[in-house]
Write an enzyme that holds these catalytic residues in place. Structure first.
Site, PDB file in Angstrom:
ATOM      1  N   CYS A  66       0.615  -1.229   0.047  1.00  0.00           N
ATOM      2  CA  CYS A  66      -0.035  -0.118   0.153  1.00  0.00           C
ATOM      3  C   CYS A  66       0.881   1.313   0.215  1.00  0.00           C
ATOM      4  O   CYS A  66       2.089   1.136   0.443  1.00  0.00           O
ATOM      5  CB  CYS A  66      -0.953   0.242   1.188  1.00  0.00           C
TER       6      CYS A  66
ATOM      7  N   ARG B 232       3.016   0.440  -5.447  1.00  0.00           N
ATOM      8  CA  ARG B 232       3.060  -0.285  -4.277  1.00  0.00           C
ATOM      9  C   ARG B 232       1.918  -1.223  -3.933  1.00  0.00           C
ATOM     10  O   ARG B 232       1.726  -1.848  -2.856  1.00  0.00           O
ATOM     11  CB  ARG B 232       3.169   0.799  -3.041  1.00  0.00           C
TER      12      ARG B 232
ATOM     13  N   TRP C 252      -3.155  -2.551  -1.581  1.00  0.00           N
ATOM     14  CA  TRP C 252      -2.757  -3.760  -2.011  1.00  0.00           C
ATOM     15  C   TRP C 252      -3.302  -4.609  -0.795  1.00  0.00           C
ATOM     16  O   TRP C 252      -2.778  -4.863   0.222  1.00  0.00           O
ATOM     17  CB  TRP C 252      -1.165  -4.062  -1.979  1.00  0.00           C
TER      18      TRP C 252
ATOM     19  N   ASN D  75      -0.434   1.801   6.008  1.00  0.00           N
ATOM     20  CA  ASN D  75       0.276   0.863   5.366  1.00  0.00           C
ATOM     21  C   ASN D  75       0.994  -0.081   6.291  1.00  0.00           C
ATOM     22  O   ASN D  75       1.562   0.481   7.223  1.00  0.00           O
ATOM     23  CB  ASN D  75       1.250   1.577   4.501  1.00  0.00           C
ATOM     24  N   GLY D  76       0.572  -1.415   6.177  1.00  0.00           N
ATOM     25  CA  GLY D  76       1.369  -2.259   7.022  1.00  0.00           C
ATOM     26  C   GLY D  76       0.182  -3.411   7.462  1.00  0.00           C
ATOM     27  O   GLY D  76      -0.835  -3.506   6.877  1.00  0.00           O
TER      28      GLY D  76
ATOM     29  N   GLU E 119      15.240 -16.677 -12.671  1.00  0.00           N
ATOM     30  CA  GLU E 119      14.903 -15.198 -12.821  1.00  0.00           C
ATOM     31  C   GLU E 119      14.085 -15.003 -14.145  1.00  0.00           C
ATOM     32  O   GLU E 119      13.181 -14.348 -14.174  1.00  0.00           O
ATOM     33  CB  GLU E 119      16.075 -14.363 -13.071  1.00  0.00           C
TER      34      GLU E 119
ATOM     35  N   LYS F 102      10.306 -13.906 -14.224  1.00  0.00           N
ATOM     36  CA  LYS F 102       9.855 -12.622 -15.075  1.00  0.00           C
ATOM     37  C   LYS F 102       8.563 -13.074 -15.831  1.00  0.00           C
ATOM     38  O   LYS F 102       7.539 -12.344 -16.007  1.00  0.00           O
ATOM     39  CB  LYS F 102      10.989 -12.278 -16.044  1.00  0.00           C
TER      40      LYS F 102
ATOM     41  N   GLU G 165       5.373 -13.795 -13.681  1.00  0.00           N
ATOM     42  CA  GLU G 165       4.767 -12.545 -13.003  1.00  0.00           C
ATOM     43  C   GLU G 165       4.122 -11.581 -13.888  1.00  0.00           C
ATOM     44  O   GLU G 165       3.045 -10.863 -13.496  1.00  0.00           O
ATOM     45  CB  GLU G 165       5.842 -11.940 -12.092  1.00  0.00           C
TER      46      GLU G 165
ATOM     47  N   HIS H 172      15.056 -36.186 -13.026  1.00  0.00           N
ATOM     48  CA  HIS H 172      14.821 -36.746 -11.623  1.00  0.00           C
ATOM     49  C   HIS H 172      13.222 -36.227 -11.242  1.00  0.00           C
ATOM     50  O   HIS H 172      12.744 -36.225 -10.035  1.00  0.00           O
ATOM     51  CB  HIS H 172      15.505 -36.035 -10.411  1.00  0.00           C
TER      52      HIS H 172
ATOM     53  N   LYS I 207       5.193  -3.224  -5.894  1.00  0.00           N
ATOM     54  CA  LYS I 207       6.855  -3.175  -6.016  1.00  0.00           C
ATOM     55  C   LYS I 207       7.534  -3.517  -4.779  1.00  0.00           C
ATOM     56  O   LYS I 207       8.528  -3.979  -4.574  1.00  0.00           O
ATOM     57  CB  LYS I 207       7.064  -1.814  -6.755  1.00  0.00           C
TER      58      LYS I 207
HETATM   59  O1  M6R Z   1      12.634  -4.714  -3.065  1.00  0.00           O
HETATM   60  P1  M6R Z   1      13.416  -6.273  -3.004  1.00  0.00           P
HETATM   61  O2  M6R Z   1      14.254  -6.400  -4.135  1.00  0.00           O
HETATM   62  O3  M6R Z   1      13.490  -6.571  -1.738  1.00  0.00           O
HETATM   63  O4  M6R Z   1      12.084  -6.951  -3.441  1.00  0.00           O
HETATM   64  C1  M6R Z   1      12.121  -8.489  -3.409  1.00  0.00           C
HETATM   65  C2  M6R Z   1      11.098  -8.943  -4.578  1.00  0.00           C
HETATM   66  O5  M6R Z   1       9.778  -8.776  -4.297  1.00  0.00           O
HETATM   67  C3  M6R Z   1      11.210  -8.598  -5.836  1.00  0.00           C
HETATM   68  O6  M6R Z   1      12.529  -8.976  -6.248  1.00  0.00           O
HETATM   69  C4  M6R Z   1      10.254  -8.987  -6.756  1.00  0.00           C
HETATM   70  O7  M6R Z   1      10.462 -10.650  -6.859  1.00  0.00           O
HETATM   71  C5  M6R Z   1      10.310  -8.600  -8.195  1.00  0.00           C
HETATM   72  N1  M6R Z   1       9.543  -7.372  -8.217  1.00  0.00           N
HETATM   73  C6  M6R Z   1      10.177  -9.521  -9.364  1.00  0.00           C
HETATM   74  O8  M6R Z   1      10.320  -8.901 -10.733  1.00  0.00           O
END
Ligand code: M6R
Length: 614
Positions: free
Chosen positions: A2, A27, A77, A103-104, A487, A491, A494, A510, A609
């Site tokens: 949030c 956020r 969020w 937020n929290g 990774e 990508k 997500e 396996h 984010k």
């Molecule tokens: O801000 P951070 O790097 O600590 O965030 C960690 C993850 O939430 C972040 O890397 C997330 O996996 C990415 N947005 C994915 O693209």
């Protein structure tokens, strides 16, 4: 997660609040709302879905709120309660005079809610935040002092919060406070601001006060008063914000993600500048504050991170162990914090985080710090909570990353690990000197190679269209590029919502091989080096099961065209730095698939984010 924003001043309150929320959309973006004091009344407006819905609503209602000189806003969020209008913030109390944005997560909200309900409070939402609204209102009833009411109420809260609160009976005032969640106060002239993050206020002021946990700020148009948890008045420390509003523009690209992918050559150049002048010189990494002797005698490194940052850490482990012969453990912060971990003053603990705010990583480093470890933080946000905990801080300087999918910050984090490993190896004398020179030279050549690659993306676009209807995807790799497979898969899933998994290629037989058939694409990451032939045989195993075959490689071997349906070529690079080169086409593949499918690339569903909740 949030985002929250507050404004007190004479400008158009609704415009400032929604402008701030736009900049905080990264956020969270499942619903939003504002509360203003206008014509002596607290008025609350909320909308489900994207922020635009709230903007439309406020336009319709502009006559009702035009006189407002104070307001608070929220972009959500969802954590407690589905994303709908009722659960959207601001929340209020029985009489409707008080409004709160949060937020929290309030961990003891259930107990508090029961107590408050027993006293006659009527709850409308399923959120934890509504408890705060009722609790503060009750304390206000007892004290008739909003700041004191907030102080008493927050002393009963467990968990994390950044809060902004207004009350109908307290003209032109916002009370703001925080614990384990970010909140800064923007200092203006005849106006003041509160926000979860810099982009929300940078258009209006470059001066800010970062609140510490449990501090309470009282904002009026011409004053900001700061108090500690014991109600002692403290002198605010005003800092200059290093941000430029221009950073938030798409600069002609269709999405921020595409722009950020194209910024990567400059991110690398930027990172190297001042740290590595020529390949023959030693690296300059003054950010590492451990003396040479301690560095030489380090016998263990632990790295904690989440998501993409965790993948950067996995590459970091490989490179540090290879160059420096120091054992490195990498662990997801969310696992690290709930088990007995063995760290002490002889362990270097590295926290990696784009945002510097991720709750699990922040907790992990706080735990290790308490046990006496030196804390090194690699982050894109030198103004973040993690940076403030750091003994050594390596800012990766990738510039603000707006797209939820991390791209340029990942490459910048990898650069930080490369330079750190080279720096340690130079101090320890643990790696052949000419091999180190070759590596440094290759790092300096990387930006041009990536630039060249980014001019020719037709084949990736074609490949993306071809595979965009796949329901599942497998990425395989070995060695230093195993993290690249993870990774690449992250990508893709997500932003396109295609189920994608990364495997160490040797693991395929396996279990996962059972899934292979003519519908399943298997993308083999085959960068030249130690494990090239090995992964080629793993790819052959997939071919024998009729999988759809894609190769990502810097090899020019023509035989690959016979084995693979698509060969995505990248410029040839040193094996040890191949994770940087190899991730670029995978970012693009995910981008073009998602774009082709019409997905919301920069703001994928259910994500945010910065993940400031555990
Ligand atoms: O801000 P951070 O790097 O600590 O965030 C960690 C993850 O939430 C972040 O890397 C997330 O996996 C990415 N947005 C994915 O693209």
């Amino acid at each position: 997660m949030c985002g929250i924003v507050g404004y007190v001043g004479k400008k158009n309150v609704a415009e400032i609040l929604t402008g701030g929320l736009s900049a905080l959309e990264y956020r969270g973006y499942d619903s939003s709302g504002v509360a203003v004091l206008a014509d002596g009344k607290t008025k609350i407006y909320k909308a489900e879905g994207k922020l635009q819905n709230l903007k439309d609503l406020l336009k319709e209602k502009q006559d009702e709120i035009i006189t407002a000189q104070v307001g608070i806003g929220h972009i959500r969020w969802a954590t407690h309660g589905i994303p709908n209008e009722v659960n959207a913030h601001p929340h209020t109390c029985n009489c409707g005079k008080l409004a709160v944005v949060h937020n929290g997560i309030i961990e003891n909200y259930k107990e508090l809610r029961e107590q408050l309900e027993a006293k006659g409070c009527v709850f409308k939402s399923q959120t934890d935040t509504e408890t705060v609204a009722h609790l503060v209102a009750q304390k206000y009833g007892e004290t008739q002092d909003l700041k004191e009411a907030v102080r008493l109420a927050t002393s009963e809260l467990e968990g994390a919060y950044a809060l902004c609160i207004i009350h109908q009976d307290v003209e032109n005032t916002i009370v703001a406070t925080k614990r384990n969640a970010p909140l800064l106060i923007g200092v203006g002239e005849g106006e003041n601001f509160a926000a979860s993050d810099v982009p929300a206020i940078i258009e209006h002021t470059k001066r800010a006060i970062y609140l510490n946990d449990n501090q309470i700020a009282v904002l009026k148009p011409n004053s900001i008063e700061l108090f500690d948890e014991n109600n002692n008045k403290i002198e605010p420390k005003v800092e200059l914000l290093p941000w430029e509003p221009i950073a938030l523009s798409k600069m002609g690209y269709k999405h921020f993600m595409l722009k950020e992918i194209h910024e990567q050559p400059d991110v690398i150049r930027n990172f190297l500048s001042g740290k590595l002048h020529t390949a023959n010189e030693t690296t300059k990494l003054d950010e590492v504050k451990l003396d040479k002797n301690t560095l030489k005698n380090l016998n263990r490194i632990q790295v904690v991170a989440c998501g993409t940052s965790l993948h950067a850490a996995m590459v970091g482990k490989y490179i540090i162990e290879e160059l420096c012969e120091i054992p490195v453990d990498v662990e997801a912060s969310s696992e690290y914090i709930y088990r007995k971990t063995v760290t002490d003053e002889h362990t270097l603990v590295i926290g990696v985080s784009q945002s510097g705010e991720t709750a699990d990583t922040l907790t992990a480093i706080k735990q290790s710090k308490a046990r006496g470890s030196h804390i090194l933080i690699i982050t894109n946000r030198p103004d973040s909570a993690m940076a403030r905990e750091a003994d050594s801080l390596i800012p990766v300087n990738a510039g603000i990353e707006v797209s939820v999918a991390a791209t340029k910050s990942y490459v910048a984090q990898l650069m930080a690990f490369y330079l750190l490993a080279i720096h340690l190896a130079e101090i320890k004398g643990s790696y052949d000197n000419s091999a180190l020179t070759e590596l440094k030279n290759e790092l300096m050549l990387l930006p041009q190679k990536i630039e060249l690659f980014l001019t020719k993306t037709d084949k990736i676009q074609k490949c993306s269209r071809m595979y965009s209807s796949s329901k599942n995807f497998i990425f395989i790799a070995r060695g230093i590029n195993y993290a690249t497979a993870l990774e690449g898969a992250l990508k893709l899933k997500e932003i396109s919502y295609i189920n994608a998994t990364g495997y160490p290629a040797g693991e395929l037989k396996h279990g996962p091989i059972a899934m292979l058939d003519e519908t399943l694409p298997v993308l083999s990451i085959m960068m030249k080096g130690k494990v090239y032939e090995k992964i080629l045989s793993n790819a052959q195993e997939s071919k024998a099961r009729n999988a759809r075959m894609i190769a990502l490689t810097d090899s020019t071997d023509e035989k690959l065209d016979e084995i693979f349906d698509y060969v995505l070529n990248v410029p040839s690079v040193h094996e040890l730095i191949s994770p940087i080169m190899a991730i670029i086409p995978l970012q693009l593949l995910a981008y073009y698939i998602a774009e082709f499918l019409g997905k919301d690339v920069d703001q994928p569903r259910n994500l945010a984010k910065s993940v400031t909740v555990e």
